[in-house]
Motif scaffolding. Structure first.
Motif, PDB file in Angstrom:
ATOM      1  N   VAL A 272      19.174 -29.107  26.506  1.00 45.42           N
ATOM      2  CA  VAL A 272      18.592 -30.111  27.393  1.00 45.42           C
ATOM      3  C   VAL A 272      17.242 -30.554  26.842  1.00 45.42           C
ATOM      4  O   VAL A 272      16.320 -29.733  26.709  1.00 45.42           O
ATOM      5  CB  VAL A 272      18.423 -29.551  28.818  1.00 45.42           C
ATOM      6  CG1 VAL A 272      17.954 -30.662  29.751  1.00 45.42           C
ATOM      7  CG2 VAL A 272      19.734 -28.948  29.328  1.00 45.42           C
ATOM      8  N   LEU A 274      13.453 -31.919  26.508  1.00 48.86           N
ATOM      9  CA  LEU A 274      12.293 -31.818  27.394  1.00 48.86           C
ATOM     10  C   LEU A 274      11.851 -33.191  27.884  1.00 48.86           C
ATOM     11  O   LEU A 274      11.415 -33.343  29.023  1.00 48.86           O
ATOM     12  CB  LEU A 274      11.137 -31.138  26.656  1.00 48.86           C
ATOM     13  CG  LEU A 274      11.365 -29.687  26.221  1.00 48.86           C
ATOM     14  CD1 LEU A 274      10.190 -29.208  25.382  1.00 48.86           C
ATOM     15  CD2 LEU A 274      11.568 -28.795  27.429  1.00 48.86           C
ATOM     16  N   GLN A 285      16.379 -24.053  24.893  1.00 51.29           N
ATOM     17  CA  GLN A 285      16.641 -25.075  25.911  1.00 51.29           C
ATOM     18  C   GLN A 285      18.120 -25.188  26.254  1.00 51.29           C
ATOM     19  O   GLN A 285      18.539 -26.155  26.871  1.00 51.29           O
ATOM     20  CB  GLN A 285      16.083 -26.424  25.435  1.00 51.29           C
ATOM     21  CG  GLN A 285      14.569 -26.443  25.299  1.00 51.29           C
ATOM     22  CD  GLN A 285      14.063 -27.597  24.469  1.00 51.29           C
ATOM     23  OE1 GLN A 285      13.301 -27.434  23.517  1.00 51.29           O
ATOM     24  NE2 GLN A 285      14.472 -28.798  24.817  1.00 51.29           N
ATOM     25  N   GLU A 287      21.414 -24.598  28.318  1.00 50.01           N
ATOM     26  CA  GLU A 287      21.753 -24.339  29.713  1.00 50.01           C
ATOM     27  C   GLU A 287      23.244 -24.601  29.931  1.00 50.01           C
ATOM     28  O   GLU A 287      23.849 -25.419  29.223  1.00 50.01           O
ATOM     29  CB  GLU A 287      20.944 -25.242  30.656  1.00 50.01           C
ATOM     30  CG  GLU A 287      19.473 -24.931  30.746  1.00 50.01           C
ATOM     31  CD  GLU A 287      18.807 -25.709  31.873  1.00 50.01           C
ATOM     32  OE1 GLU A 287      19.418 -25.799  32.977  1.00 50.01           O
ATOM     33  OE2 GLU A 287      17.702 -26.233  31.658  1.00 50.01           O
ATOM     34  N   SER A 333      15.594 -29.448  34.918  1.00 53.76           N
ATOM     35  CA  SER A 333      15.506 -30.006  33.567  1.00 53.76           C
ATOM     36  C   SER A 333      15.948 -31.468  33.548  1.00 53.76           C
ATOM     37  O   SER A 333      16.540 -31.970  34.508  1.00 53.76           O
ATOM     38  CB  SER A 333      16.368 -29.175  32.606  1.00 53.76           C
ATOM     39  OG  SER A 333      15.988 -27.810  32.627  1.00 53.76           O
ATOM     40  N   ARG A 334      15.698 -32.136  32.406  1.00 55.39           N
ATOM     41  CA  ARG A 334      16.049 -33.548  32.256  1.00 55.39           C
ATOM     42  C   ARG A 334      17.509 -33.687  31.823  1.00 55.39           C
ATOM     43  O   ARG A 334      17.822 -34.107  30.714  1.00 55.39           O
ATOM     44  CB  ARG A 334      15.110 -34.202  31.248  1.00 55.39           C
ATOM     45  CG  ARG A 334      13.675 -34.307  31.709  1.00 55.39           C
ATOM     46  CD  ARG A 334      13.545 -35.259  32.899  1.00 55.39           C
ATOM     47  NE  ARG A 334      14.111 -36.576  32.626  1.00 55.39           N
ATOM     48  CZ  ARG A 334      13.456 -37.567  32.015  1.00 55.39           C
ATOM     49  NH1 ARG A 334      12.211 -37.385  31.624  1.00 55.39           N
ATOM     50  NH2 ARG A 334      14.029 -38.748  31.818  1.00 55.39           N
ATOM     51  N   TYR A 335      18.427 -33.347  32.715  1.00 57.02           N
ATOM     52  CA  TYR A 335      19.850 -33.424  32.395  1.00 57.02           C
ATOM     53  C   TYR A 335      20.290 -34.865  32.127  1.00 57.02           C
ATOM     54  O   TYR A 335      21.277 -35.090  31.430  1.00 57.02           O
ATOM     55  CB  TYR A 335      20.681 -32.825  33.529  1.00 57.02           C
ATOM     56  CG  TYR A 335      20.297 -31.405  33.875  1.00 57.02           C
ATOM     57  CD1 TYR A 335      20.536 -30.372  32.979  1.00 57.02           C
ATOM     58  CD2 TYR A 335      19.671 -31.105  35.083  1.00 57.02           C
ATOM     59  CE1 TYR A 335      20.168 -29.069  33.283  1.00 57.02           C
ATOM     60  CE2 TYR A 335      19.301 -29.817  35.400  1.00 57.02           C
ATOM     61  CZ  TYR A 335      19.543 -28.792  34.500  1.00 57.02           C
ATOM     62  OH  TYR A 335      19.179 -27.515  34.808  1.00 57.02           O
TER      63      TYR A 335
END
Length: 399
Positions: A272, A274, A285, A287, A333-335
């Motif tokens: 993912v 940032l 990062q 996930e 997070s910035r999915y």
């Protein structure tokens, strides 16, 4: 730095040349062989066609150097200290990626006529994926700085001036937990296809068909650590198609169709980003996220010309479109950044020729009933998708 991803939609298997069903209790083994080329070209989101190597090339100016290498950052600061902001104008050149991917597939298919208006089939696509990847640097202005500063300031500065940016990039890729960026040649079983073709209306003027193609997740799983992986297999999909075969005069037939490819949501491990500038997310990062692949809608028109009982020609035009994929995770997070620019649109044409011995077989003029086909297709227009030129050969038997 961008991933070397390829947006290539699932291989399509048709039971027979053209849209039709088998007679009841008839077996039909088929063998399909195809070669995708021109994959090194990509239509960007503005519709312009680019070479992938040019799209992925990176200019290592002072801003990029500061991100990628501590040694380069030291050099920039040291040169700035001499005045005239020399560190800000230094350029290690453009790192060019020479990328040449290709895909071949061999697909044995077995079809059976359950009834005269219903045919079932199963296909096992075996994919060979190869990709030649080479890195090189051009347009550097380092020589002018070496002539002035080499051997006159410090060993640290000399080391920075002789930095191999190609090796620095490869080292960064390794440090962030990615597999080595190198050429490959691999073969594997792709997603198995189960196909049903049902003719629900037949007349002297037209036939109507409903086709369902189920893709099973038997291919390679999504790999977040491989920058050059295809990452298009290992998914469950359902492709529903409505088609009408309009029977014209003088051997002309026209087959318009409308299909929708739906891919079931699944769970994958992804990196993912940032933020928008994080084009090479670190291994920390990773996930587990839910992947929701957008559906693909395709409208197609195909014209067939039956020259005689043995020979026919075909041509088609199709247009497909899908939206951006979405990813959902359990954190903050910035999915949304994972699915950026995953939408695609394409326009494709094809030309084909079919030779069959079915009529000759019943007249006892041929030893076996079979159909031999060749088809050429090309994506001549698109957005956010790789160009794909396809040469496909098919051999179908009946018993």
């Amino acid at each position: 730095m961008k991933k070397f991803s390829f947006i290539i939609l699932l291989l399509s298997l048709r039971v027979l040349a053209g849209f039709d069903t088998l007679p009841a209790n008839i077996n039909s083994p088929m063998f399909k062989y195809g070669v995708f080329s021109s994959l090194e070209q990509k239509y960007e989101k503005d519709g312009q066609l680019w070479n992938l190597g040019d799209l992925r090339s990176i200019e290592f100016d002072s801003k990029m150097l500061s991100k990628i290498s501590p040694d380069a950052k030291t050099l920039i600061n040291a040169l700035d200290a001499f005045g005239q902001r020399h560190g800000q104008i230094i350029n290690y050149g453009v790192l060019k990626f020479d990328i040449n991917p290709s895909i071949q597939y061999f697909a044995p298919v077995y079809a059976y006529g359950i009834r005269s208006n219903w045919t079932m089939a199963v296909g096992l696509p075996i994919v060979t994926y190869s990709n030649s990847i080479n890195l090189s640097t051009v347009n550097s202005n380092l020589d002018s700085f070496r002539n002035v500063y080499s051997g006159r300031v410090s060993e640290e500065l000399d080391k920075a001036l002789n930095l191999d940016i190609k090796q620095e990039v490869l080292k960064t890729i390794q440090q962030r937990g990615y597999k080595p960026l190198e050429s490959r040649n691999e073969q594997y079983l792709s997603d198995i296809q189960v196909i049903s073709i049902y003719k629900f209306l037949q007349s002297t003027q037209y036939d109507l068909f409903y086709s369902t193609q189920l893709g099973l997740p038997t291919g390679p799983k999504y790999d977040p650590d491989d920058l050059a992986a295809l990452n298009i297999f290992g998914q469950t999909s359902i492709d529903n198609t409505l088609a009408a075969k309009l029977k014209g005069k003088y051997g002309f037939n026209f087959t318009p169709s409308l299909s929708y490819l739906y891919t079931l949501p699944d769970q994958i491990t992804a990196r993912v980003p940032l933020n928008e500038d994080d084009s090479l997310p670190d291994i920390t990062q990773k996930e587990n996220v839910e992947r929701r692949v957008s559906g693909k809608l395709t409208a197609k028109g195909e014209m067939q010309l039956e020259v005689n009982n043995d020979l026919s020609f075909s041509t088609s035009y199709s247009q497909s479109q899908k939206g951006d994929d979405t990813y959902v995770g359990s954190g903050n997070s910035r999915y949304d950044l994972i699915g950026v620019n995953t939408y695609a649109r394409e326009e494709k044409y094809s030309l084909g020729v079919n030779y069959n011995t079915i009529s000759a077989y019943f007249k006892k003029k041929a030893l076996l009933p079979f159909i031999l086909s060749y088809e050429f297709s090309d994506i001549f227009k698109g957005e956010n998708i790789n160009r794909r030129t396809l040469h496909e050969f098919s051999f179908v038997m009946f018993f």
